[in-house]
Design an enzyme around this catalytic site. Structure first.
Site, PDB file in Angstrom:
ATOM      1  CB  SER A 147      -0.940  -0.021   1.073  1.00 42.05           C
ATOM      2  OG  SER A 147      -1.834   0.848   1.132  1.00 42.05           O
ATOM      3  CG  HIS A 148       0.298   3.524   3.305  1.00 36.12           C
ATOM      4  ND1 HIS A 148      -0.682   2.309   3.533  1.00 36.12           N
ATOM      5  CD2 HIS A 148       0.844   3.838   4.417  1.00 36.12           C
ATOM      6  CE1 HIS A 148      -0.775   1.973   4.513  1.00 36.12           C
ATOM      7  NE2 HIS A 148      -0.133   2.825   5.406  1.00 36.12           N
ATOM      8  CG  ASP A 181      -2.820   3.993  -1.632  1.00 39.05           C
ATOM      9  OD1 ASP A 181      -3.360   3.830  -2.618  1.00 39.05           O
ATOM     10  OD2 ASP A 181      -2.537   3.128  -0.658  1.00 39.05           O
ATOM     11  CG  ASP A 234      -2.613  -0.539  -2.679  1.00 35.53           C
ATOM     12  OD1 ASP A 234      -2.511   0.826  -2.232  1.00 35.53           O
ATOM     13  OD2 ASP A 234      -3.339  -1.403  -2.373  1.00 35.53           O
ATOM     14  CG  ASP A 261      -5.970   0.721  -1.357  1.00 34.84           C
ATOM     15  OD1 ASP A 261      -5.021   1.540  -1.217  1.00 34.84           O
ATOM     16  OD2 ASP A 261      -5.887  -0.208  -0.574  1.00 34.84           O
ATOM     17  NE  ARG A 262      -4.023   3.707   2.999  1.00 34.90           N
ATOM     18  CZ  ARG A 262      -3.561   4.046   4.169  1.00 34.90           C
ATOM     19  NH1 ARG A 262      -3.002   5.244   4.667  1.00 34.90           N
ATOM     20  NH2 ARG A 262      -3.593   2.823   5.053  1.00 34.90           N
ATOM     21  CE  LYS A 271      -7.547   1.508   1.774  1.00 39.35           C
ATOM     22  NZ  LYS A 271      -7.328   0.826   3.052  1.00 39.35           N
TER      23      LYS A 271
HETATM   24  C1  G1P Z   1      -3.777   1.272   8.103  1.00 38.16           C
HETATM   25  C2  G1P Z   1      -5.025   2.047   8.438  1.00 38.16           C
HETATM   26  C3  G1P Z   1      -6.323   1.330   8.015  1.00 38.16           C
HETATM   27  C4  G1P Z   1      -6.204   0.716   6.703  1.00 38.16           C
HETATM   28  C5  G1P Z   1      -4.949   0.019   6.771  1.00 38.16           C
HETATM   29  C6  G1P Z   1      -4.710  -0.613   5.215  1.00 38.16           C
HETATM   30  O1  G1P Z   1      -3.850   0.081   9.023  1.00 38.16           O
HETATM   31  O2  G1P Z   1      -5.213   2.666   9.564  1.00 38.16           O
HETATM   32  O3  G1P Z   1      -7.430   2.028   8.075  1.00 38.16           O
HETATM   33  O4  G1P Z   1      -7.359  -0.089   6.501  1.00 38.16           O
HETATM   34  O5  G1P Z   1      -3.687   0.572   6.776  1.00 38.16           O
HETATM   35  O6  G1P Z   1      -4.583   0.130   4.192  1.00 38.16           O
HETATM   36  P1  G1P Z   1      -3.075   0.242  10.253  1.00 38.16           P
HETATM   37  O7  G1P Z   1      -1.804   0.333  10.267  1.00 38.16           O
HETATM   38  O8  G1P Z   1      -3.735   1.432  11.437  1.00 38.16           O
HETATM   39  O9  G1P Z   1      -3.465  -1.306  11.206  1.00 38.16           O
HETATM   40 ZN    ZN Z   2      -3.417   1.370  -0.431  1.00 38.01          ZN
END
Ligand code: G1P
Ligand code: ZN
Length: 543
Positions: free
Chosen positions: A113-114, A277, A279, A281-282, A376
């Site tokens: 992801s991010h 982000d 991938d 989704d954000r 998302k």
């Molecule tokens: C974080 C975000 C959560 C999201 C997840 C995946 O998880 O807080 O909302 O769904 O990344 O993108 P966390 O690191 O808080 O467990």
């Molecule tokens: Zn992501």
């Protein structure tokens, strides 16, 4: 081609978190690490004989190599078909869409992801089920079980698949379809949104900057915004996916998307700013001169969704993760529909969406989406904003001001303390949990505690219960502080402190967010002893 059955041993710590298995890239590259986890996924879902899957990722370092391994293992395990994004690229929402569209047995999505990418950064792999959504806990628990007992995995000895070549290929007895990552996703977006109206908006001189952060949405945004919608060339910046995301965190928030923020706060600001982000989704939404918090964005989208063709018949319900602000609950109340509060992580929305109980969902962490897929979806949120802007003929900042006038404003910020010692963070949570019951009626930094608890979720669809989902402290002033440990970090622990203060209709909605939250922040710090326990004066990131 021969199938190698390789003997192996269980590897410690292969435990999927909030969103799949996330580890340092080098860990994933260790002998048998990836293979063990893939075989555990396959075993956990009862084998893959005759099954079909979608495979793709965010293009980070090791993406293509890992896909080769997945394909060779899927073929060796008897899978029938794999649908793979060209060059191994698929945004998470478009992977979810392809699973649903092609009715496959699930998908393997490679992404952290991010989190930053590169050989010394992060990598991740998650499995999505037939509905296109992340595997629920029952399935991830089965994977964990498998990782603990695994003795061997199967892999086809074969040359690499040509990932760049659109069309059909075969790998042993498995067929592989390499697809354009954008095409089907674009068709879906055209069904949901009024592309003619948005095109007319751009044609009238409306300007936008979309920062793809060198991640997977570059090609999507170019094709959709600059292509189908006619936005000016150069609207999309950092649009070529890079293995290391250009060295940054592909995390669309005011800290990591600072160049976009700076532009939007400057005299040269276009009408609208957005980012996505790693991938895809954000999303981040920025009005001219004003950052829109994800919680507010969710509320605005829910309140105006009926303006877009895909949602004219209204919403069935709105779901938000527990740490997300109450702004969307206020919209649900006005619309007379149900508001759901789920634990953090998109997987908890799946049942509500499948059961037709919720249409729009969101998380404070910049995730918004609807029942069109089971993830998302960053570009979806941005396109819905554009559709609303085109219909309402107001600036994004005016839409927000109007929203606050109607519903009041939920000042909101998340404070992250990153890579803190896991034992200190765990101790803080344990001690806080132990004193929750004594907090009501006590005063801290000018705030009086109304109630405090640990959040547990009772899924209204399958009646499963998820405990330990965050510590909540509610104050008399309509403020709230939530403490939670991250489930996606790869180093030490990350403590998240979520702060919120409601300013009702008719009160001052123009305050600086951190100032408006100062007293609830001070109360939260005092109650938890955070500063002394973590040895940190300030958070690493405030979003
Ligand atoms: C974080 C975000 C959560 C999201 C997840 C995946 O998880 O807080 O909302 O769904 O990344 O993108 P966390 O690191 O808080 O467990
Ligand atoms: Zn992501």
């Amino acid at each position: 081609m021969t199938i190698d059955v390789v003997s192996t041993q269980p590897i410690e710590g292969q435990k999927p978190g909030t969103s799949g298995l996330r580890k340092k890239t080098r860990t994933f590259m260790e002998p048998n690490y990836l293979e063990n986890f893939i075989q555990s996924i396959f075993n956990a879902i009862g084998g893959v004989e005759g099954k079909s899957f979608v495979v793709g990722g965010d293009g980070r370092y090791f993406n293509a190599e890992a896909i080769q391994t997945i394909l060779k293992m899927a073929a060796a395990n008897g899978a029938k078909k794999a649908i793979v994004g060209q060059n191994g690229l698929l945004s998470t929402p478009s992977a979810s869409h392809l699973i649903r569209l092609n009715k496959t047995d699930g998908g393997l999505i490679l992404s952290a992801s991010h989190n930053p990418g590169g050989i010394d950064e992060d990598f991740g792999l998650k499995f999505n089920i037939q509905n296109g959504g992340p595997a629920p806990e029952s399935v991830t628990d089965a994977m964990i079980e498998q990782t603990r007992t695994l003795q061997s995995y199967a892999i086809l000895r074969a040359p690499d698949v040509a990932l760049g070549q659109i069309g059909s290929q075969s790998l042993g007895d498995m067929s592989i379809e390499i697809v354009d990552p954008v095409a089907d996703y674009l068709v879906l977006m055209q069904k949901l949104f009024d592309f003619d109206k948005i095109r007319a908006l751009f044609a009238s001189g409306f300007t936008m900057r979309f920062d793809a952060m060198h991640a997977v949405t570059g090609p999507y945004a170019k094709a959709i915004l600059e292509g189908a919608l006619g936005a000016a060339e150069g609207t999309v910046v950092n649009g070529v996916p890079k293995e290391d995301f250009g060295g940054g965190h592909p995390d669309p928030n005011p800290v990591w998307a600072k160049p976009l923020m700076d532009l939007m706060m400057s005299d040269a600001s276009p009408d609208f700013g957005a980012a996505s982000d790693g991938d895809g989704d954000r999303n981040m939404i920025v009005a001219r001169g004003l950052y829109v918090t994800p919680s507010d964005s969710l509320a605005v989208l829910a309140a105006n969704a009926h303006l877009a063709p895909g949602y004219t018949s209204g919403l069935k319900g709105i779901a938000r993760s527990m740490p997300t602000s109450a702004a969307s609950d206020r919209v649900a109340a006005k619309l007379g529909i149900e508001a759901y509060e789920t634990p953090t992580g998109w997987k908890f929305f799946g049942n509500l969406l499948d059961a037709g109980m919720a249409t729009i969902c969101g998380e404070e962490s910049a995730g918004t989406g609807s029942d069109h897929v089971r993830e998302k979806d960053g570009l979806w949120a941005i396109l819905l904003w554009l559709n609303i802007l085109a219909e309402r003929n107001m600036s994004a900042a005016d839409i927000l001001a109007d929203h606050w006038q109607t519903f009041g404003r939920d000042y909101y910020s998340r404070h992250d303390y990153e890579a803190v010692p896991a034992d200190a963070a765990g101790q803080l949570m344990n001690d806080l949990r132990a004193k929750l019951a004594d907090l009501p009626d006590q005063n801290f930094a000018g705030q009086t505690v109304k109630r405090a608890d640990e959040f547990s979720y009772h899924d209204p669809v399958d009646h499963s219960v998820s405990h330990n989902q965050g510590l909540r402290i509610f104050f008399e002033s309509d403020a709230r502080a939530v403490f939670r440990l991250s489930g996606t970090g790869t180093e030490g622990a990350t403590l998240r402190l979520y702060l919120e203060q409601y300013a009702p209709r008719g009160t001052d909605h123009g305050r600086d967010t951190q100032q408006a939250l100062q007293s609830v922040r001070d109360a939260a710090r005092e109650i938890s002893g955070l500063t002394e326990r973590l040895g940190r004066d300030a958070p690493d990131v405030m979003t």
